[in-house]
Motif scaffolding. Structure first.
Motif, short mmCIF file in Angstrom:
data_model
loop_
_atom_site.label_atom_id
_atom_site.label_comp_id
_atom_site.label_asym_id
_atom_site.label_seq_id
_atom_site.Cartn_x
_atom_site.Cartn_y
_atom_site.Cartn_z
N GLU B 169 0.87 -1.18 0.00
CA GLU B 169 0.00 0.00 0.00
C GLU B 169 0.90 1.23 0.00
N ALA B 170 1.37 1.59 -1.19
CA ALA B 170 2.37 2.65 -1.30
C ALA B 170 1.74 4.03 -1.11
N LEU B 171 1.25 4.27 0.09
CA LEU B 171 0.57 5.54 0.36
C LEU B 171 1.53 6.57 0.94
N LEU B 172 2.77 6.14 1.10
CA LEU B 172 3.80 6.99 1.69
C LEU B 172 4.96 6.94 0.72
N ASP B 173 5.47 8.11 0.31
CA ASP B 173 6.59 8.06 -0.63
C ASP B 173 7.43 9.31 -0.46
N PHE B 174 8.61 9.29 -1.05
CA PHE B 174 9.42 10.49 -1.06
C PHE B 174 8.78 11.50 -1.98
N ARG B 175 9.12 12.76 -1.74
CA ARG B 175 8.63 13.84 -2.59
C ARG B 175 9.75 14.85 -2.68
N GLY B 176 9.92 15.42 -3.86
CA GLY B 176 10.98 16.39 -4.04
C GLY B 176 12.31 15.73 -4.29
N ARG B 177 13.37 16.53 -4.26
CA ARG B 177 14.69 16.02 -4.64
C ARG B 177 15.75 16.75 -3.84
N SER B 184 6.16 11.92 2.27
CA SER B 184 4.88 12.57 2.07
C SER B 184 3.79 11.57 1.72
N THR B 185 2.59 11.88 2.16
CA THR B 185 1.42 11.20 1.64
C THR B 185 0.93 12.04 0.48
N PHE B 186 -0.11 11.60 -0.19
CA PHE B 186 -0.60 12.38 -1.32
C PHE B 186 -1.87 13.12 -0.93
N SER B 187 -1.84 14.43 -1.13
CA SER B 187 -3.02 15.25 -0.93
C SER B 187 -3.66 14.92 0.42
#
Ligand code: SF4
Ligand code: SF4
Ligand code: FES
Ligand code: FES
Lengths: 206, 850
Positions: B169-177, B184-187
């Motif tokens: 359940e890939a609801l958590l991921d990196f964001r930015g660089r 981050s989660t999404f929205s």
């Protein structure tokens, strides 16, 4: 309009079907979303996730790696002023200040009429024409403060429409990819080239 | 096949290691600990933190390489102590600390933090960094259970890898660089996963913290003991940690056999209900002249003995009945089995809520989790592991990825459907032919076939499942069974003799000398007992930690029951049942008493103790022993050790069971001990994999070696005196009936109810849990598009579901629901009353106007 619909949905589905794993289409689809709305909206991210079988977090994670994908509304024209070494030596910072004055917004912001977004950028490989300006990824240079004001005028009057399309537009002529070449043909061509190479090598050895 | 070995030189030591072992693991094996952050023994290597750099020989001499990412190779030389390695470690630490807030004094991880510990061990001790650090808004709730502090994050990719790779359940991921990279989660999409708590356990810094634990305690103030999760029968191994007589948190122990260190949120955050004293039964209650009053144990126990004596005098032994729920631990179950069968002598005993037939078939051919996951084919019958034994879902995902052939037999789509090679529909008209259809989809070849059986559809009598199980076993006599029956110790209750037709041990053991003549309970069954009680044929109904409302009886019916007979309940939590009881005894709950339980593979597991029992609660076996005394037979049970001595005498499953067995294995032994290898010795745990176990104070016996269950346990039991007919072979009544179990006939405009179990169901316990109560979903009815059309309703309309009770809910059309079914989703407790007990419940829909 934020999710893909109608013709856009057709293009999106075609993009997703181009790859053995539809997730490979995430970046092209983000470009498509940007072409549609000028930036990648949250609704588009969610829709892209549905189209390729990924979560919103994954699409956002992938897309946010890239500076050329925007997640907030930007102007019709995104103007980047380079302040890296070559441009700096030739007045890049002064140009950035002038640009800021001309547009009335500091770098990183968008004018109230939503037409221009000003950015400070690193070397955009236009060093030979420093100081360089990029407008929606089209290059201009060398630019001084007067030339900058003139460019802005031309953009407003539509004189540059041919040269600089709206932000988000990557290509204006859509072409279909040629039909895929059968794998056997590719193998045969490789074999032919290998044989040629070997023959050349053999003739050198003699 | 033995692993191929390669010879490597690690810090000058020549060792043989299995080919493919990551260098970091080879070093662990010889006791050399390399610092690490991103490496986790249960997840794939990513090599992103660079903390584990060591010098490795290669064609161009030595170079720094991440030891978690590189595998050993023949002739490889590894150096972990050189100047280059030391500098690299210092450099990585300095780099990681460049943006780290260093707010250890107010950080929950402080004191058990791998970053803190490894900075002390390998860092420079002083900072050269004077610039402004990164700032983020914090803490950010990424779910109702977890808060994120981005400034502390070191981007190790553990939480994101867990969400994607382990939980799926890939609801958590990196964001930015680069410098701006963040978790981050999404929205507004919550990190809503049954397994979300695991990320707080594996985060090597204080970036992800569990909301219920935040600012509750400092790790060095906690005490802990090894225990087993008590919320389902999977038996996850845990460290339960407490401070000031309050449970603070539960961490998963990396048990090879069971949970690989993972826990589900139901288990991890279950402590919030244990701590909630407001919803607990804190003292004995007695109903006198209509009013419920708190009384002493002596009064309450005396009152119970009195009604039991009266009922027996009036209508014989069978006027007392005992119903359990599989929640008592093994010791309690045994004592109550003895009290019921032998002291009271009643044949009406069902501690398994009707699941005895399944359990009887199971134990004779129990498969271990490992066997099930490496089987030729795993047949999942009426089970959704994600909802019933959640951590098995994680193990299954991994096994399917490695090639496990899964055959699903369920009524509607489940979490298995996407993984299964074949999905076979379990429909009411095909029950008879099911075994044959399933057989045809089993691939040929080597290895066992294992059946995973559960109780997914509450609307289907367990006897139906039992019948199907019998027919499968008849068709495949070699098949083994892994049970996913839900309640934590339902298998222990079976083996303790609290199940129809079974005596303790479920084998052909001897009758301990303190037993007289146990009643034959083989005709008992939960549904029949309940029917008899409602008809006024039972004078006393004893409920062992069993809330009838949760089992499907509406509150009004429970009250009516209370008027027809004397309801006696043993309960930890207040519920409709405890409130309607004539006498309620407060029961010590999870972590309030030492003991043991048996999981769905037949493994005996320890239950640790960290709390004083709340209020006046006592362990269940003490209550049984007190009641027995008042009935004039003390059962010779004065300590938990007495119970263990008797268990051994019974033989069968308990042959050779000694309290010391918990000392010799990390995981606990599979029963019967004699049939299985007792398993390997305790293993050292990677302290960075689950921070917080090694750093916490241990009180009592050594943590890893396992606690001696009861230091007073001595007796070796008496010599066998009598042969008794016992065992699964005596079989419960429904098991003998085979597939001919009546499932009934659907009348016109009726359909078969599918009421799938869910992790979060609004029972009395979940309602008492402030951390989890909000996860219960609203009720919804799902039907096929055709049925919706026939009903003349639109998606989203409100409808009335009419069965043994009526409920109102929103209806949705779902193409995956077969036309013969009406699926009810969402778990307010009223929904459970739609189940009418026998066969397969049926319901009808009515459209509500407006
Ligand atoms: S939040 Fe924790 S687990 Fe996740 S990447 Fe950051 S440090 Fe690692
Ligand atoms: S799977 Fe079961 S035993 Fe494991 S943590 Fe969850 S409830 Fe507890
Ligand atoms: S430095 Fe400005 S374009 Fe290269
Ligand atoms: S790179 Fe090896 S532990 Fe992180």
């Amino acid at each position: 309009m934020a999710r893909f619909e109608g013709e856009m949905l057709g293009r999106a589905e075609r993009l997703a079907s181009l790859y053995p794993d539809p997730r490979s289409a995430i970046i092209p689809l983000c470009h498509l979303a940007q072409e549609q709305d000028g930036y990648v909206t949250e609704e588009a991210i969610a829709h892209i996730g549905e189209l390729v079988g990924a979560t919103g977090a994954e699409v956002q994670g992938t897309a946010s790696f890239y500076d050329m994908l925007k997640f907030e509304p930007v102007g019709k024209y995104v103007i980047g002023v380079c302040t890296n070494i070559s441009c700096m030596l030739r007045g890049g910072y002064e140009l950035l200040d002038a640009a800021s004055n001309t547009l009335g917004v500091p770098p990183g912001e968008t004018t109230a009429d939503g037409i221009f977004t000003l950015e400070e950028v690193e070397c955009v490989a236009h060093c030979d024409k420093a100081p360089a300006v990029q407008i929606n990824y089209r290059y201009f240079g060398p630019v001084d403060s007067d030339a900058f004001a003139e460019l802005v005028g031309q953009l407003k009057s539509g004189e540059l429409d041919e040269q600089v399309p709206e932000h988000g537009t990557l290509i204006r002529v859509l072409r279909d990819a040629p039909p895929p070449i059968p794998l056997e043909e590719i193998d045969a061509e490789r074999a032919r080239q290998d044989a040629e190479r070997e023959a050349r090598a053999a003739s050198r050895e003699v | 096949m033995p692993d191929e070995l390669v010879s490597v030189t690690l810090d000058g030591q020549v060792v043989q290691v299995a080919k493919g072992t990551p260098i970091i693991e080879a070093l662990d094996q010889i006791g050399v600990h390399v610092p690490r952050f991103c490496y986790h023994p249960r997840m794939s290597a990513v090599g992103v933190c660079r903390m584990c750099l060591v010098e490795v020989s290669g064609p161009r001499g030595f170079s720094l390489q991440p030891s978690c990412y590189l595998s050993v190779a023949e002739g490889m030389e590894v150096v972990t102590t050189s100047e280059a390695v030391r500098k690299a470690q210092g450099g990585v630490i300095e780099f990681l600390l460049a943006n780290h807030p260093l707010d250890c004094p107010v950080c929950d991880k402080g004191g058990e933090c791998p970053l803190q510990d490894q900075a002390f061990a390998h860092g420079a001790g002083e900072t050269r960094y004077v610039e402004e650090k990164r700032h983020y808004a914090k803490p950010i709730p990424i779910s109702r259970l977890i808060k994120l502090d981005r400034e502390r994050c070191i981007q190790c990719d553990r939480c994101t890898r867990f969400a994607d790779e382990v939980a799926g359940e890939a609801l958590l991921d990196f964001r930015g660089r680069g410098n701006a990279i963040r978790i981050s989660t999404f929205s507004s999409v919550e990190f809503d996963s049954y397994f979300s708590g695991n990320v707080t356990q594996i985060c090597p810094v204080g970036a992800l913290t569990a909301t219920p634990y935040r600012f509750k305690a400092r790790p060095w103030d906690l005490t802990q003991s090894a225990s087993t999760c008590g919320w389902c029968s999977f038996g996850c191994q845990v460290s339960v940690q407490a401070s000031q007589n309050e449970l603070t948190r539960v961490l998963g122990i990396d048990s090879d056999a069971i949970n690989h260190s993972w826990l589900c949120d139901r288990g991890r955050f279950g402590i919030s209900e244990v701590n909630n004293r407001d919803s607990r039964v804190l003292s004995p209650w007695l109903r006198e002249g209509g009013a419920r009053r708190e009384v002493s144990w002596t009064r309450a126990v005396g009152a119970i003995a009195e009604v039991v004596k009266q009922a027996k005098a009036r209508n014989g032994n069978a006027s007392v009945a005992v119903i359990g729920s599989g929640r008592l631990n093994l010791e309690d179950s045994y004592a109550w089995a003895k009290l019921a069968l032998d002291v009271i002598g009643t044949p009406l005993v069902d501690g398994l809520l009707g699941q005895g037939g399944i359990a009887a078939t199971w134990f004779e051919r129990a498969a271990s989790i490992e066997q099930a996951l490496s089987s030729r084919a795993l047949i999942a019958l009426n089970v959704d592991p994600k909802e019933e034994v959640p951590v098995l879902h994680l193990r299954l995902r991994e096994a399917v990825r490695k090639g496990l052939h899964l055959i699903e037999v369920n009524s509607t789509a489940t979490s298995l459907s996407a993984m299964a090679a074949t999905s076979i529909q379990l429909s009411p008209d095909k029950v008879g032919e099911l075994a044959e259809v399933v057989m045809r989809s089993v691939p040929g070849g080597e290895g066992d076939v294992v059946i995973l059986v559960g109780g997914l559809n509450r609307a289907m009598d367990p006897a139906v499942t039992s019948g199907i199980l019998q027919s499968l076993v008849a068709a495949m006599p070699e098949a083994k069974i892994l049970s996913a029956l839900g309640a934590a110790n339902v298998h222990g209750a079976f083996l303790a003799g609290l199940s129809p037709g079974v005596l303790p041990g479920a084998g052909e053991g001897a009758l301990p000398s303190s037993w007289r003549a146990p009643a034959d309970s083989s005709r008992a069954n939960y549904a029949n007992i309940l029917r008899a009680a409602s008809a006024g044929e039972v004078g006393v109904l004893i409920l062992l930690d069993c809330d009838l409302e949760e089992a499907g009886v509406a509150p009004a019916a429970i009250e009516a029951l209370g008027e027809r007979c004397a309801l006696i309940s043993l309960a930890s939590y207040e519920s409709a049942t405890s409130r309607a009881s004539a006498v309620t005894l407060p029961l010590a709950t999870w972590s309030e008493a030492r003991g043991s339980m048996v999981n769905g593979e037949g493994r005996m597991l320890r239950l640790g103790e960290q709390l004083e029992p709340a209020g006046l609660s006592k362990p269940g076996w003490v209550a049984a022993s007190l009641v027995a005394s008042d009935l004039g037979n003390d059962m010779s049970i004065f300590t938990a050790g007495d119970i263990w001595a008797e268990l051994k005498t019974w033989g069968g499953a308990f042959a050779g069971v000694e309290p010391e067995i918990f000392n010799s294995t990390l995981d606990g032994p599979l029963l019967p001990v004699a049939r299985w290898n007792a398993g390997g010795p305790p293993r050292a745990l990677d302290p960075v994999a689950t921070p917080g176990i090694a750093s916490v104070r241990r009180q009592g016996p050594d943590f890893r070696a396992g606690a001696v269950l009861d230091p007073h346990a001595t007796g070796t039991g008496s010599a066998p005196t009598a042969k008794v007919l016992t065992a699964g072979r005596l079989a419960a009544a429904d098991a003998r009936a085979g597939v001919s179990v009546e499932i009934g006939v659907a009348g016109e405009d009726e359909a078969w109810l599918v009421l799938a179990r869910r992790v979060y169901e609004a029972d009395a316990r979940l309602a008492a849990n402030p951390a989890l109560a909000s996860f219960v979903r609203d009720d919804r009815v799902m039907v096929s598009p055709a049925r919706l059309a026939r009903l003349g309703a639109d998606d989203g309309d409100r409808v009335r579901v009419i069965g043994s009770v009526e409920i109102e809910a929103v209806v949705h059309s779902d193409a995956s629901i077969p036309d013969w079914a009406i699926a009810v989703e969402g778990r307010t407790i009223a929904v459970m009353h739609l189940v009418d007990g026998a066969g397969w419940s049926r319901v009808r829909l009515e459209r509500l106007n407006g």
